[in-house]
Scaffold this motif. Structure first.
Motif, PDB file in Angstrom:
ATOM      1  N   LYS A 104       0.781  -1.125  -0.287  1.00  0.00           N
ATOM      2  CA  LYS A 104       0.203   0.223  -0.213  1.00  0.00           C
ATOM      3  C   LYS A 104       1.086   1.067   0.067  1.00  0.00           C
ATOM      4  N   TYR A 147      -6.629   5.322 -12.796  1.00  0.00           N
ATOM      5  CA  TYR A 147      -5.490   4.227 -11.820  1.00  0.00           C
ATOM      6  C   TYR A 147      -4.881   5.243 -10.804  1.00  0.00           C
ATOM      7  N   LYS A 151      -7.020   5.312  -6.604  1.00  0.00           N
ATOM      8  CA  LYS A 151      -6.325   3.904  -5.790  1.00  0.00           C
ATOM      9  C   LYS A 151      -5.144   5.122  -4.163  1.00  0.00           C
ATOM     10  N   PHE A 187      -1.618   4.924  -1.066  1.00  0.00           N
ATOM     11  CA  PHE A 187      -2.336   3.950  -1.330  1.00  0.00           C
ATOM     12  C   PHE A 187      -3.622   3.053  -0.548  1.00  0.00           C
ATOM     13  N   LYS A 188      -4.869   3.302  -1.104  1.00  0.00           N
ATOM     14  CA  LYS A 188      -6.277   2.648  -0.495  1.00  0.00           C
ATOM     15  C   LYS A 188      -6.361   1.291   0.123  1.00  0.00           C
ATOM     16  N   THR A 189      -5.557   0.739  -1.270  1.00  0.00           N
ATOM     17  CA  THR A 189      -5.679  -1.047  -0.931  1.00  0.00           C
ATOM     18  C   THR A 189      -4.191  -1.103  -1.779  1.00  0.00           C
ATOM     19  N   TRP A 191      -0.966  -2.467  -3.861  1.00  0.00           N
ATOM     20  CA  TRP A 191      -0.763  -2.019  -5.676  1.00  0.00           C
ATOM     21  C   TRP A 191       0.392  -2.903  -6.287  1.00  0.00           C
ATOM     22  N   PHE A 194       2.735  -1.585  -9.469  1.00  0.00           N
ATOM     23  CA  PHE A 194       2.508  -0.204  -8.915  1.00  0.00           C
ATOM     24  C   PHE A 194       3.887   0.444  -9.804  1.00  0.00           C
ATOM     25  N   ASP A 502     -13.135  -5.357  -8.165  1.00  0.00           N
ATOM     26  CA  ASP A 502     -12.644  -5.288  -6.625  1.00  0.00           C
ATOM     27  C   ASP A 502     -11.758  -6.144  -6.287  1.00  0.00           C
ATOM     28  N   ALA A 505      -8.328  -6.339  -7.601  1.00  0.00           N
ATOM     29  CA  ALA A 505      -7.585  -4.814  -6.917  1.00  0.00           C
ATOM     30  C   ALA A 505      -6.985  -4.744  -5.795  1.00  0.00           C
ATOM     31  N   ASN A 506      -7.875  -5.416  -5.103  1.00  0.00           N
ATOM     32  CA  ASN A 506      -7.558  -5.502  -3.205  1.00  0.00           C
ATOM     33  C   ASN A 506      -6.292  -7.297  -2.962  1.00  0.00           C
ATOM     34  N   GLN A 513      -4.660 -12.034  -7.907  1.00  0.00           N
ATOM     35  CA  GLN A 513      -5.086 -10.863  -8.860  1.00  0.00           C
ATOM     36  C   GLN A 513      -5.994 -11.735  -9.756  1.00  0.00           C
TER      37      GLN A 513
END
Length: 568
Positions: A104, A147, A151, A187-189, A191, A194, A502, A505-506, A513
């Motif tokens: 994150k 993107y 995020k 980031f919220k979740t 990545w 990245f 979702d 993404a998490n 994924q």
């Protein structure tokens, strides 16, 4: 990534395989006073859509600008080995970055001695400002910034640097922080990929705030790479010369050798004219490569000619072409199923140049993308189409025939022939087809949720080596807003699929994924969210005095300018 088609690419945008980008470069030099003899010319039918790094979203433009004028924290090296070219290496960063908190949080340190073309040093704050520009979607349209905006760990709404209140800017400054030369993104979740996003797109590039004029800078380049602009006309092209402030000691030769002294772009000539010159090796084409337009099918018989075959390169592209039923127009799933059953992929391919131009596709995800599997709905289909089965599907559903449909696509000589090739099978199944070719307004039309086309053409390549940048980028319903559907041209909406996106993404790993994305793709096949057509094969011919010509995963199978040179 949008595909470079009648207008674009990618397409992308492209837009990919390892799936990224690439492009030519320039090594140290003597500024703009070099001999014009060592000049590479790049010709194209169409102008470049965007030169603002945060707005670039076309595969070849990403690649070209990466090698020539825009450096990133990480970039993909030029190599014909996909395992090498798909692995990001440090560019403006000192290393590949470090992650924390389950991916994150990511941190990178900017190299010493890297400068803008005006001699000022590239700072951590330049990277933070560049990231902030992705949120100014009303001003800076068309880029892949969605993107980042989806995020980044913001507490509230952030409209970008031009319209933010002090409180909103403070919120952003908590999510993107600078500590000396080290930049940290929160980031919220998770990545986990990245670094691939950084190396494959320009959305995380630095941008100097004092240079920024918003949308007015769309055709402006403020270089930190080996070349800078000497002259430029957005419609006609221009000339790049060596950037005196570029220090090759801060760079890696696998990213940029920057051999030509000048790079000249010329826009506006038809592909048939361009290739006629190249095939005949006319004096004004000997130091030329082509951008965007591949060898037209009518030239295929000449590819084995003496003097041509040694200048010819063929490579499978990272792009998949597909059809998109408009869910707002074609609401009955039986009608969509019948359309898929009646689609004659073999005739489409034959009309576009045959097996030298395409191979059939069985998913919207290119086989080169990690996590690819054939969509079960299309794995064993009849590539010739089955009008009889389609006719029965319509009859069993009680659908009145002939059922009228409009097929909208970006106009070109080749696509006109391919569209016409689909009509026979569709009409034999019980459809009544109206062809609706569009020019430069194509994407601006199909990205309107109110668009009345029943079925549309699409072309897409992964933004980096992840199916998340294909299935979710194209079919997540939450990108559909009042005035735009983003890349979800068919206005597809299935809550179960959004939930799988979702979960993907998490996911903390790319493997996990991919599992969710494969499940989502299977559901989309059942819904006929799309109908895969083919994977384009790129055929290139270069001038006889062009050396070091290769295509790589890092350049999205376009000519990779990292190693290219010309001889006198």
């Amino acid at each position: 990534m949008l595909k470079k088609r009648a207008k674009y690419v990618a397409v992308s945008a492209a837009g990919v395989l390892g799936l990224s980008l690439g492009l030519a470069a320039c090594g140290g030099g003597d500024g703009g006073g070099s001999s014009s003899a060592n000049t590479l010319t790049i010709v194209a039918e169409d102008p470049i859509d965007h030169l603002d790094p945060q707005r670039i979203y076309v595969g070849e433009t990403i690649s070209h600008t990466t090698r020539l004028v825009y450096r990133k924290l990480l970039s993909n090296p030029s190599s014909t080995d996909p395992k090498v070219s798909s692995k990001p290496i440090p560019d403006l960063a000192t290393d590949e970055g470090t992650s924390a908190d389950g991916a994150k949080t990511w941190s990178f340190t900017v190299k010493d001695g890297v400068k803008w073309e005006d001699g000022s040093e590239i700072t951590c704050e330049d990277f933070a400002y560049g990231a902030s520009r992705n949120f100014a979607a009303d001003e800076l349209t068309g880029g892949p910034g969605f993107y980042l905006t989806a995020k980044l760990a913001l507490k509230g709404e952030y409209p970008g640097p031009y319209a933010a209140t002090p409180e909103q800017q403070a919120d952003f400054d908590q999510a993107v922080t600078c500590d000396g030369k080290t930049i940290t993104y929160k980031f919220k979740t998770p990545w986990p990929d990245f670094p691939l996003a950084i190396s494959s797109l320009h959305m995380m590039d630095p941008y100097k705030e004092s240079f920024d004029k918003g949308a007015k800078n769309d055709d402006k380049i403020f270089s930190n790479g080996p070349y800078k602009v000497d002259t430029w006309n957005a419609q006609k092209g221009g000339t790049l010369v060596r950037n005196d402030e570029y220090d090759p000691e801060t760079d890696d030769k696998s990213l940029r050798e920057a051999k030509p002294d000048k790079v000249v772009f010329k826009f506006g000539e038809k592909a048939s004219t361009i290739y006629e010159k190249l095939f005949s090796d006319s004096p004004d084409s000997q130091k030329t490569i082509v951008s965007g337009s591949r060898v037209p099918p009518e030239f295929f018989p000449r590819l084995t000619e003496a003097g041509v075959k040694d200048r010819y390169v063929q490579v499978q592209s990272p792009y998949v072409d597909y059809l998109v039923p408009n869910q707002n127009q074609m609401k009955d799933p039986n009608v969509r199923k019948a359309l898929a059953q009646a689609t004659d992929v073999e005739s489409w391919i034959a009309a576009g140049g045959g097996e030298k131009a395409y191979t059939p596709a069985d998913s919207v995800v290119n086989p080169a993308v990690p996590g690819y599997v054939a969509n079960p709905a299309y794995k064993d289909r009849n590539l010739k189409g089955d009008p009889a089965a389609a006719k029965k599907t319509l009859a069993d559903a009680g659908v009145k025939t002939p059922y009228p449909i409009t097929f909208t696509y970006p106009q070109s000589d080749t696509l006109d022939k391919q569209a016409a090739a689909l009509v026979q099978g569709w009409e034999a199944a019980g459809f009544k087809v109206t062809l609706d070719p569009l020019g430069d307004v194509y994407y601006s039309n199909i990205q309107k949720p109110s668009n009345k086309a029943d079925v549309m053409w699409g072309g897409w390549g992964a933004d980096w080596g992840s199916a998340m940048t294909v299935t979710a980028a194209l079919f997540d319903s939450r990108q559909i807003e009042k005035n735009t559907n983003g890349q979800n041209y068919g206005n597809y909406s299935n809550p179960a699929v959004d939930k799988l996106f979702d979960q993907a993404a998490n996911s903390a790993t790319i493997e996990e994924q991919n599992k969710f994305l494969q499940e989502a793709d299977a559901v989309m096949g059942e819904d006929v969210a799309y109908i895969p057509l083919e994977i384009a094969t790129f055929n290139w011919v270069r001038g006889s005095k062009v050396k070091g010509f290769v295509t790589t995963d890092a350049s999205s199978s376009y000519p990779d300018l990292a190693t290219i040179d010309v001889e006198d």
